[in-house]
Design a protein around this motif. Structure first.
Motif, PDB file in Angstrom:
ATOM      1  N   LEU A  54      22.616  52.461  64.518  1.00 44.20           N
ATOM      2  CA  LEU A  54      22.505  51.232  65.309  1.00 44.20           C
ATOM      3  C   LEU A  54      23.760  50.921  66.120  1.00 44.20           C
ATOM      4  O   LEU A  54      23.805  49.937  66.853  1.00 44.20           O
ATOM      5  CB  LEU A  54      22.139  50.035  64.409  1.00 44.20           C
ATOM      6  N   MET A  91      19.053  47.789  59.448  1.00 46.56           N
ATOM      7  CA  MET A  91      19.048  46.645  60.375  1.00 46.56           C
ATOM      8  C   MET A  91      19.759  45.446  59.744  1.00 46.56           C
ATOM      9  O   MET A  91      20.463  44.698  60.424  1.00 46.56           O
ATOM     10  CB  MET A  91      17.613  46.276  60.760  1.00 46.56           C
ATOM     11  N   GLY A 108      22.595  45.520  62.153  1.00 46.22           N
ATOM     12  CA  GLY A 108      21.827  45.136  63.349  1.00 46.22           C
ATOM     13  C   GLY A 108      22.571  44.229  64.307  1.00 46.22           C
ATOM     14  O   GLY A 108      22.255  44.171  65.492  1.00 46.22           O
ATOM     15  N   SER A 133      27.209  41.243  61.657  1.00 45.14           N
ATOM     16  CA  SER A 133      26.056  41.433  60.763  1.00 45.14           C
ATOM     17  C   SER A 133      26.167  40.595  59.488  1.00 45.14           C
ATOM     18  O   SER A 133      25.167  40.082  58.988  1.00 45.14           O
ATOM     19  CB  SER A 133      25.900  42.917  60.397  1.00 45.14           C
ATOM     20  N   LYS A 163      17.744  43.236  65.061  1.00 37.43           N
ATOM     21  CA  LYS A 163      18.524  44.057  65.990  1.00 37.43           C
ATOM     22  C   LYS A 163      18.661  43.320  67.312  1.00 37.43           C
ATOM     23  O   LYS A 163      17.697  42.730  67.802  1.00 37.43           O
ATOM     24  CB  LYS A 163      17.828  45.421  66.213  1.00 37.43           C
TER      25      LYS A 163
END
Ligand code: GLU
Length: 342
Positions: free
Chosen positions: A143, A266, A270, A275, A287
């Motif tokens: 990610l 995620m 994300g 986060s 996300k």
């Protein structure tokens, strides 16, 4: 009755009422009226927020009208609840990353995602070169930019066209319709892609990129330039909420047993270096993308998508974050219990 016994009794009654309310909100099916009220309320509450700035390191993103704001819920039984803008096509940017991670899981298996890319959050910005030097896995997780460029390079493909077709087909299937690249966004980003080019070359240097670096860079940049609207994004999230099957087309995109691992990434990565703050206040895997989109997933139930271009310092949409936190709080769906901190 002595006063402390009375207090005890009152306390007991109050706690029963509180627990029943919690059970009622947590376990009861959320009604269509409640879903619609939640998106309407979040839209009204944050539509006039005037904070943040459009991303400008991709010059064309400064042109996205900052007043556009959309909030959409898509449920696993295929219902949509919409407030505000749901037609405007913005570039998917990093919101594409978990869906290509899903493609790696589906084609190469979750073990390869973990071993060849990694699953640890960086605590550093999305485009960090420092993270590549600091951590042994180099790409760190799918990610951040490094892991996402590594992910497209990891797809087995005979040609660049085949690599792109795999990525494009998968994201279109998640949205349930044929999506197009916004060519002006692709051009604007690829002409200014120096930082990501450095990332691709560094990964190659460390043996953590699995195709030609420039090919991976082009396919990754095209992936980020795919146009979606808020409704598409909600449907993509609802597919993860529905254990990997698109609830609107019934197409299966990921094995149900791999969905929890993807949602875990995620949850931890994300929102990039925000986060922890996000899980603390919203409690949902999500996300974000610098195009202004955010998708959050309530596992097994529904997804919330928002679009609004002005971003905070970490690159996350200001109105979108607030709207999703508000909805998660109102409907009491935070994973660890109803979060109260907005
Ligand atoms: N295409 C963007 C980049 O590589 C994605 C960043 C984002 O959305 O966070 O910088």
């Amino acid at each position: 009755m002595k006063s402390h016994s009375l207090h005890k009794l009152l306390g007991f009654t109050v706690s029963i009422v509180i627990s029943l309310t919690a059970v009622a909100v947590g376990a009861r099916d959320i009604t269509p009226e409640q879903y619609q009220a939640a998106v309407d309320e979040a839209f009204e509450k944050y539509k006039d927020v005037d904070e943040g700035n459009n991303a400008d390191y991709i010059p064309i993103l400064t042109k996205t009208p900052g007043d556009l704001f959309g909030v959409v819920i898509a449920t696993r039984d295929g219902k949509l609840y919409i407030a505000g803008e749901d037609k405007y096509e913005f570039s998917i940017q990093s919101v594409s990353k978990p869906f290509t991670a899903s493609l790696i899981m589906a084609r190469n298996g979750p073990r390869e995602l973990r071993e060849k890319i990694g699953v640890e959050p960086t605590g550093l910005p999305f485009n960090s070169r420092l993270a590549i030097e600091l951590y042994d896995s180099r790409s760190q997780n799918p990610l951040v930019n490094a892991g996402a460029i590594a992910a497209v390079s990891l797809l087995e493909a005979e040609s660049e066209e085949e690599r792109w077709n795999l990525v494009h087909r998968n994201i279109s299937d998640y949205a349930g319709r044929e999506l197009s690249v916004i060519e002006e966004v692709y051009k604007s980003e690829y002409e200014n892609v120096w930082g990501n080019r450095a990332i691709a070359n560094l990964l190659k240097n460390y043996g953590r990129l699995y195709s030609d670096p420039e090919e991976a860079l082009r396919v990754y940049t095209r992936q980020c330039s795919i146009g979606i609207n808020t409704r598409d994004l909600a449907i993509m999230g609802a597919t993860l909420a529905n254990e990997g099957v698109n609830p609107f087309t019934s197409k299966k995109l990921l094995d149900r047993e791999d969905v929890p691992e993807l949602l875990a990434i995620m949850a931890t990565a994300g929102f990039y270096d925000e986060s922890g703050e996000w899980m603390y206040s919203a409690g949902l895997p999500a996300k974000t993308g610098v195009g202004g989109g955010i998708v959050a997933v309530v596992p097994g139930k529904f997804a919330i998508a928002t679009f609004s271009a002005p971003l905070n310092e970490a690159g996350n949409s200001v109105r979108g974050m607030r709207a999703i936190r508000h909805i998660a709080g109102t409907l009491g769906v935070g994973l660890y219990g109803p979060n109260t901190e907005e």
